[in-house]
Design an enzyme around this catalytic site. Sequence first.
Site, PDB file in Angstrom:
ATOM      1  N   ASP A  16      -6.310  -2.415  -2.326  1.00  0.00           N
ATOM      2  CA  ASP A  16      -5.440  -1.582  -3.150  1.00  0.00           C
ATOM      3  C   ASP A  16      -4.986  -2.333  -4.395  1.00  0.00           C
ATOM      4  O   ASP A  16      -4.957  -1.789  -5.501  1.00  0.00           O
ATOM      5  CB  ASP A  16      -4.219  -1.138  -2.344  1.00  0.00           C
ATOM      6  CG  ASP A  16      -4.580  -0.411  -1.064  1.00  0.00           C
ATOM      7  OD1 ASP A  16      -5.395  -0.952  -0.299  1.00  0.00           O
ATOM      8  OD2 ASP A  16      -4.042   0.677  -0.814  1.00  0.00           O
ATOM      9  N   ASP A  64       0.820  -1.202   0.000  1.00  0.00           N
ATOM     10  CA  ASP A  64       0.000   0.000   0.000  1.00  0.00           C
ATOM     11  C   ASP A  64       0.856   1.256   0.000  1.00  0.00           C
ATOM     12  O   ASP A  64       0.504   2.265  -0.599  1.00  0.00           O
ATOM     13  CB  ASP A  64      -0.915   0.003   1.222  1.00  0.00           C
ATOM     14  CG  ASP A  64      -0.136  -0.047   2.534  1.00  0.00           C
ATOM     15  OD1 ASP A  64       0.906  -0.725   2.573  1.00  0.00           O
ATOM     16  OD2 ASP A  64      -0.564   0.580   3.518  1.00  0.00           O
ATOM     17  N   TRP A  80     -12.135  -5.595  -0.684  1.00  0.00           N
ATOM     18  CA  TRP A  80     -10.801  -6.082  -0.344  1.00  0.00           C
ATOM     19  C   TRP A  80     -10.739  -7.590  -0.603  1.00  0.00           C
ATOM     20  O   TRP A  80      -9.903  -8.066  -1.358  1.00  0.00           O
ATOM     21  CB  TRP A  80     -10.472  -5.724   1.108  1.00  0.00           C
ATOM     22  CG  TRP A  80      -9.874  -4.364   1.252  1.00  0.00           C
ATOM     23  CD1 TRP A  80      -8.582  -4.071   1.595  1.00  0.00           C
ATOM     24  CD2 TRP A  80     -10.514  -3.092   1.046  1.00  0.00           C
ATOM     25  NE1 TRP A  80      -8.384  -2.709   1.603  1.00  0.00           N
ATOM     26  CE2 TRP A  80      -9.555  -2.079   1.276  1.00  0.00           C
ATOM     27  CE3 TRP A  80     -11.797  -2.700   0.686  1.00  0.00           C
ATOM     28  CZ2 TRP A  80      -9.843  -0.722   1.147  1.00  0.00           C
ATOM     29  CZ3 TRP A  80     -12.099  -1.349   0.559  1.00  0.00           C
ATOM     30  CH2 TRP A  80     -11.127  -0.382   0.788  1.00  0.00           C
ATOM     31  N   GLU A 128      -1.923   9.060  -1.434  1.00  0.00           N
ATOM     32  CA  GLU A 128      -2.965   8.252  -0.792  1.00  0.00           C
ATOM     33  C   GLU A 128      -4.283   9.014  -0.715  1.00  0.00           C
ATOM     34  O   GLU A 128      -5.356   8.439  -0.868  1.00  0.00           O
ATOM     35  CB  GLU A 128      -2.507   7.868   0.613  1.00  0.00           C
ATOM     36  CG  GLU A 128      -3.495   7.029   1.393  1.00  0.00           C
ATOM     37  CD  GLU A 128      -2.946   6.603   2.744  1.00  0.00           C
ATOM     38  OE1 GLU A 128      -3.472   5.624   3.301  1.00  0.00           O
ATOM     39  OE2 GLU A 128      -1.998   7.248   3.240  1.00  0.00           O
ATOM     40  N   ARG A 134       6.079   4.338   5.467  1.00  0.00           N
ATOM     41  CA  ARG A 134       5.712   4.375   6.883  1.00  0.00           C
ATOM     42  C   ARG A 134       5.745   2.961   7.482  1.00  0.00           C
ATOM     43  O   ARG A 134       6.167   1.993   6.817  1.00  0.00           O
ATOM     44  CB  ARG A 134       4.342   5.027   7.060  1.00  0.00           C
ATOM     45  CG  ARG A 134       3.173   4.244   6.527  1.00  0.00           C
ATOM     46  CD  ARG A 134       1.897   5.066   6.610  1.00  0.00           C
ATOM     47  NE  ARG A 134       0.731   4.336   6.121  1.00  0.00           N
ATOM     48  CZ  ARG A 134      -0.271   4.901   5.468  1.00  0.00           C
ATOM     49  NH1 ARG A 134      -0.243   6.191   5.193  1.00  0.00           N
ATOM     50  NH2 ARG A 134      -1.305   4.180   5.086  1.00  0.00           N
ATOM     51  N   ASP A 135       5.281   2.865   8.710  1.00  0.00           N
ATOM     52  CA  ASP A 135       5.318   1.584   9.409  1.00  0.00           C
ATOM     53  C   ASP A 135       4.132   0.709   8.998  1.00  0.00           C
ATOM     54  O   ASP A 135       3.294   0.330   9.798  1.00  0.00           O
ATOM     55  CB  ASP A 135       5.313   1.806  10.923  1.00  0.00           C
ATOM     56  CG  ASP A 135       4.133   2.650  11.382  1.00  0.00           C
ATOM     57  OD1 ASP A 135       3.438   3.219  10.522  1.00  0.00           O
ATOM     58  OD2 ASP A 135       3.916   2.731  12.602  1.00  0.00           O
ATOM     59  N   GLU A 136       4.092   0.379   7.702  1.00  0.00           N
ATOM     60  CA  GLU A 136       3.005  -0.441   7.158  1.00  0.00           C
ATOM     61  C   GLU A 136       3.574  -1.334   6.056  1.00  0.00           C
ATOM     62  O   GLU A 136       3.947  -2.454   6.316  1.00  0.00           O
ATOM     63  CB  GLU A 136       1.880   0.466   6.649  1.00  0.00           C
ATOM     64  CG  GLU A 136       0.558  -0.246   6.502  1.00  0.00           C
ATOM     65  CD  GLU A 136      -0.608   0.718   6.400  1.00  0.00           C
ATOM     66  OE1 GLU A 136      -1.676   0.301   5.944  1.00  0.00           O
ATOM     67  OE2 GLU A 136      -0.456   1.899   6.783  1.00  0.00           O
TER      68      GLU A 136
END
Length: 908
Positions: A492, A479, A545, A757, A483-485
Amino acid sequence: MIKKIIFLCLFLQIVTVKAQTQVTSFTTEGLTNPLGIDNPKPHFSWQLVSRQRNTMQLAYEIKVAESETGFNKNVLWTTGKVVSGESLHIPYGGKSLESGKRYYWQVRVWDNKGKTTTWSSTSYWQMGLLKEDDWVAQWISPGYEEDSERASPLLRKEFIVGKKVKSATAYITAHGLYEAQINGKKVGDKYFTPGWTSYKKRLQYQVYDVSNMFKTGNNAIAVMLGNGWYRGYFSFGNTKNIYGTDISLLFQLNITYTDGSTETISSDGSWKSSTGAVRSSNIYAGETIDARLEKTGWAMPGFNDQDWTGVIKQSFPKNTLIGTYNEPVTKHEKFIPKKIFTTPKGEQILDFGQNLVGWVTVKVKGTAGQKVTLSHAEVLDKDGNFYTENLRSAKAQDTYILKGGEQEIFEPHFTWHGFRYVKIEGYPGELKPEDFEACALYSDMEKTGNFTTSNELINQLQHNIEWGLKGNFIDVPTDCPQRDERLGWTGDAQVFFRTASFLRGTNNFFVKWLKDLEADQFPDGSVTHVVPNVLADFERGSTGWGDAATIIPWDMYVAYGDKRILETQYQSMKGWVNYMKSQSKNNLWNQGRHFGDWLFYNVQDDLFGDSAITNKYLIAQCFYAHSVQLLINTAEVLGKTNDITEYKALLQEIKDAFLNEYTTANGGNVSDTQTSYVLALHFDMLPENLRQQAADRLAANIRRYNTHLTTGFLGTPYLCHVLSRFNYTDLAYELLLQKTYPSWLYPVTQGATTIWERWDGIKPDGSFENADMNSFNHYAYGAIGDWMYRIVGGLDVEGDGAGYKKISINPHIGGDFSHVSADYKTPYGKLSSHWKINGHILNLKTEIPSNTTALIHIPATSLEGITESGKPLSAIKEIEIVSLKDSNIVVKVGSGTYDFSVPYPGKK
């Protein structure tokens, strides 16, 4: 005179050869000369190239041999002459293939011009290790006790080569990530291996041809490991040890000598372990390298490892090991800083001019113990200062501690960052551009698409879409990369797949990912929000999703024509549909936790109700129907007649329930939003007599928002498609070219080099959206690329011509464009549609690959004045005029290049 005759004969011979059909672009399992194939019946594909129009394959013959010179005798298998136009995904049908063995193949074809090609050049593939007991290597872990930082382990083994090596193959995987060397040279050009899969069920290994990496005498194998996805800090809450606490290696080297003897060197209890310069390494945090602790020469033979500890042999399973088919992450574009400056806060900043994903290589000279820190960010704040709040807890920082003396060069090994700007701290001396180089890393998929127009803002949008893909296709479709992902969000991925399939050859990439989707799918059929799944068990089952389970396999079949993806994913597709059915009451899916139309247009302090909120259960009902329709389509391709009957009946019940629950008597939707109408129309939820009025309502809604879109993740991909389908292409163009928020071009006007985003990640006043969710590299809204290729450029599959066996070229002329060029490498070859307006003449140039046919839609109401390559269209026998409809003349053509000139009245 004789010389002239000889020259003329040679010239005519060359021209004749070039005009004949040739066979090119040979692939095995979609790869060129691959290693490590574990499919016992690999598939072969090829392309035809001919300068003659209307070239089709009538028959083919494949032969397979066990050596490059074995085609004249000792042929292992041959198809014989097969009367067929198929040139994609032809399965091997010979005797059982052997582990680790290399095989060679050739093909020839018969075309419709009465010619037979010569046998093609030789291609090969090499099998992987097909049985568990082919692995003689043992899993090993470092033998020392790790500290809290968990420095990257170094593992090494020396051995003697006493004879001349004929061939050598290395098979490598790890719990964690690995970088391997032989005699101090990196094995392969891959990064972040073995890649990320559902490790408990599927662990990839890589195969390398290392035949030329040895010398007579002592040799050394050296492997460094990193925490990676397996046990590093990862996912929400910065958890660690998701798949295990160990860090381990499995390494097997099979050597064949020129005298026919063989030897295997493998990971076992004889290896040694230690740590070196990489003191900590995590995907989110970054990497710390202390060059003072480097074990100089540790990867070379003769290194003194007497002080190193041994290793621990492990009994981890080998029955989960699988070959690797998806393209590896490799290095790509490189950038030097476009600007070096100091911010108002006094920070020293490098600006690379492009938001990219990868790392920075640093050259530095200083004293021992000096610490240089690189911090990474996508944007500056409105005051021009370094901004990292949107990274959340991700440190995104690389730290290098110098050993001193000569110039040193640093770059990370097991992490990556999403950045345009880099803050430098502790650097000794002046910052010079030549001492810093940013390198983009992403999965090495073939570039297949190119789209350009006369509008530079649209060209920049296309650039941003491409870089959104590059930055987020790092072994899985993530995605966001900063960042912390950095997770494989299913929603997506499904909204962006069609666009991605134009930009890059994504087939193997998504075949791998869909197998992980099925591996992580719950017994009730529900699909996890992210794949591979690293979230809690309840994080599953959301509409839009979970539909990745049905949408992506079908779209892959349409794009690449490989029926196997439908065969292998059919139970997963059916499981997801049956899950939705189990969650429905009276055929309505109106329960559960759903993301809805994620990040739709929202107004703070919304006094007038302008926020575009769409009922989540309305959305769920639409996607439920769509997935059932795709399951029916798949069942029809696979011949599953019982399922066709069952699910057709279910589909009608779902649509009837939708009408009763969500549609008013006058044809309105209970949610009067763009997304509600888009989904109802795109998924055919409404009967024919209600569709055009619903499209009119959609258009009116867009006008109420002053020609702005208000859709989120689920509505945006289909918005312009629906408008074009219902005769609102001009309005779709207005949306595409809109420059103010919310729109596709608003970020472009703000200097974006990737897709954001949020529609307003940076607001017009320079402030930011909520930092908790504000990525500036997030490909979902780049799904407009699909409409640009298929509608603006006009490139599409016609009817049942999956894989572009049958092609439609139907460009919709509009906007402020004077020219558009769309090129796409289909599985059959290059497909092009270039249109240009010259006064009152529209020029349409197309290229159709061999072994395909195309319907070309010419925007005209009469044949009068239309020419092709300077000749009246009506006089060209090889072009069939099919119909005149919707202000289009439809012609059918075979392969070749075509140049149409059409009288054009000008723009409205």
